[in-house]
Write a protein that holds these residues in place. Structure first.
Motif, PDB file in Angstrom:
ATOM      1  N   PHE A 171       2.010  17.245   2.488  1.00 17.85           N
ATOM      2  CA  PHE A 171       0.705  16.805   2.943  1.00 17.85           C
ATOM      3  C   PHE A 171       0.295  15.463   2.322  1.00 17.85           C
ATOM      4  CE2 PHE A 171       0.596  21.402   3.497  1.00 17.85           C
ATOM      5  CZ  PHE A 171       0.205  21.478   4.832  1.00 17.85           C
ATOM      6  N   LEU A 172       0.953  15.092   1.231  1.00 13.86           N
ATOM      7  CA  LEU A 172       0.598  13.874   0.509  1.00 13.86           C
ATOM      8  C   LEU A 172       1.497  12.696   0.846  1.00 13.86           C
ATOM      9  CD1 LEU A 172      -0.038  15.396  -3.023  1.00 13.86           C
ATOM     10  CD2 LEU A 172      -1.720  14.880  -1.247  1.00 13.86           C
ATOM     11  N   GLN A 173       2.660  12.964   1.418  1.00  9.87           N
ATOM     12  CA  GLN A 173       3.608  11.891   1.698  1.00  9.87           C
ATOM     13  C   GLN A 173       3.298  11.200   3.007  1.00  9.87           C
ATOM     14  OE1 GLN A 173       7.316  14.020   1.433  1.00  9.87           O
ATOM     15  NE2 GLN A 173       7.593  13.414  -0.691  1.00  9.87           N
ATOM     16  N   LEU A 174       3.606   9.911   3.023  1.00  8.51           N
ATOM     17  CA  LEU A 174       3.462   9.124   4.239  1.00  8.51           C
ATOM     18  C   LEU A 174       4.682   9.331   5.118  1.00  8.51           C
ATOM     19  CD1 LEU A 174       2.168   5.747   2.768  1.00  8.51           C
ATOM     20  CD2 LEU A 174       0.849   7.498   3.966  1.00  8.51           C
ATOM     21  N   GLU A 175       4.485   9.285   6.379  1.00  6.74           N
ATOM     22  CA  GLU A 175       5.608   9.410   7.333  1.00  6.74           C
ATOM     23  C   GLU A 175       6.244   8.089   7.570  1.00  6.74           C
ATOM     24  OE1 GLU A 175       6.573  12.218   9.368  1.00  6.74           O
ATOM     25  OE2 GLU A 175       5.414  13.501   8.059  1.00  6.74           O
ATOM     26  N   TYR A 211       0.818  -1.215   0.000  1.00 12.27           N
ATOM     27  CA  TYR A 211       0.000   0.000   0.000  1.00 12.27           C
ATOM     28  C   TYR A 211       0.850   1.262   0.000  1.00 12.27           C
ATOM     29  CZ  TYR A 211      -4.079  -2.935   0.562  1.00 12.27           C
ATOM     30  OH  TYR A 211      -5.067  -3.877   0.364  1.00 12.27           O
ATOM     31  N   LYS A 212       2.023   1.208   0.624  1.00 11.62           N
ATOM     32  CA  LYS A 212       2.936   2.360   0.566  1.00 11.62           C
ATOM     33  C   LYS A 212       3.401   2.586  -0.869  1.00 11.62           C
ATOM     34  CE  LYS A 212       4.854   2.249   5.225  1.00 11.62           C
ATOM     35  NZ  LYS A 212       6.083   2.022   6.013  1.00 11.62           N
ATOM     36  N   ALA A 213       3.745   1.503  -1.559  1.00 11.95           N
ATOM     37  CA  ALA A 213       4.180   1.620  -2.951  1.00 11.95           C
ATOM     38  C   ALA A 213       3.037   2.146  -3.824  1.00 11.95           C
ATOM     39  CB  ALA A 213       4.671   0.267  -3.468  1.00 11.95           C
ATOM     40  N   GLU A 214       1.843   1.658  -3.573  1.00 14.74           N
ATOM     41  CA  GLU A 214       0.673   2.121  -4.330  1.00 14.74           C
ATOM     42  C   GLU A 214       0.417   3.599  -4.056  1.00 14.74           C
ATOM     43  OE1 GLU A 214      -3.735   0.375  -5.388  1.00 14.74           O
ATOM     44  OE2 GLU A 214      -2.870  -0.103  -3.443  1.00 14.74           O
ATOM     45  N   HIS A 215       0.530   4.013  -2.803  1.00 20.27           N
ATOM     46  CA  HIS A 215       0.349   5.411  -2.435  1.00 20.27           C
ATOM     47  C   HIS A 215       1.390   6.279  -3.139  1.00 20.27           C
ATOM     48  CE1 HIS A 215       1.035   8.978   0.142  1.00 20.27           C
ATOM     49  NE2 HIS A 215      -0.286   8.990   0.172  1.00 20.27           N
ATOM     50  N   HIS A 216       2.628   5.822  -3.159  1.00 24.92           N
ATOM     51  CA  HIS A 216       3.689   6.575  -3.829  1.00 24.92           C
ATOM     52  C   HIS A 216       3.374   6.758  -5.317  1.00 24.92           C
ATOM     53  CE1 HIS A 216       7.680   8.089  -4.718  1.00 24.92           C
ATOM     54  NE2 HIS A 216       7.779   7.185  -5.665  1.00 24.92           N
TER      55      HIS A 216
END
Length: 91
Positions: free
Chosen positions: A87-91, A20-25
């Motif tokens: 605001f769009l990046q995951l921490e 999901y992190k890769a998909e979000h990126h």
């Protein structure tokens, strides 16, 4: 045996999180590209409106391709994206 099941479950959860992190990126990258194109388009439309309203043709000697390239550089997308991306990046 219970420990192995928990470990397998944790591994599956971590794998899903990575997916999901890769998909979000990928979605963020696509959104940033669309935002840049939209800002460029707005800058091009703004130029056309100025000409329609009788604005001066400062760039009359330049061909349309160079004007389009210049507007892409001066549309302000780099500043806007720099301020929106956190605001769009995951921490």
């Amino acid at each position: 045996e219970n420990t192995d099941e928990i470990r397998q479950w944790m591994d599956s959860v971590l794998d899903k999180m990575d997916h999901y992190k890769a998909e979000h990126h990928r979605y963020v990258k696509e959104a940033v590209t669309l935002l840049e194109l939209a800002l460029w388009k707005a800058k091009l439309d703004e130029k056309e409106e100025n000409f329609a309203e009788g604005g001066t043709k400062k760039k009359a000697k330049l061909d349309a391709e160079s004007v389009r390239k210049e507007k892409r550089i001066t549309c302000g997308a780099d500043t806007v994206i720099k301020n929106i991306l956190p605001f769009l990046q995951l921490e």
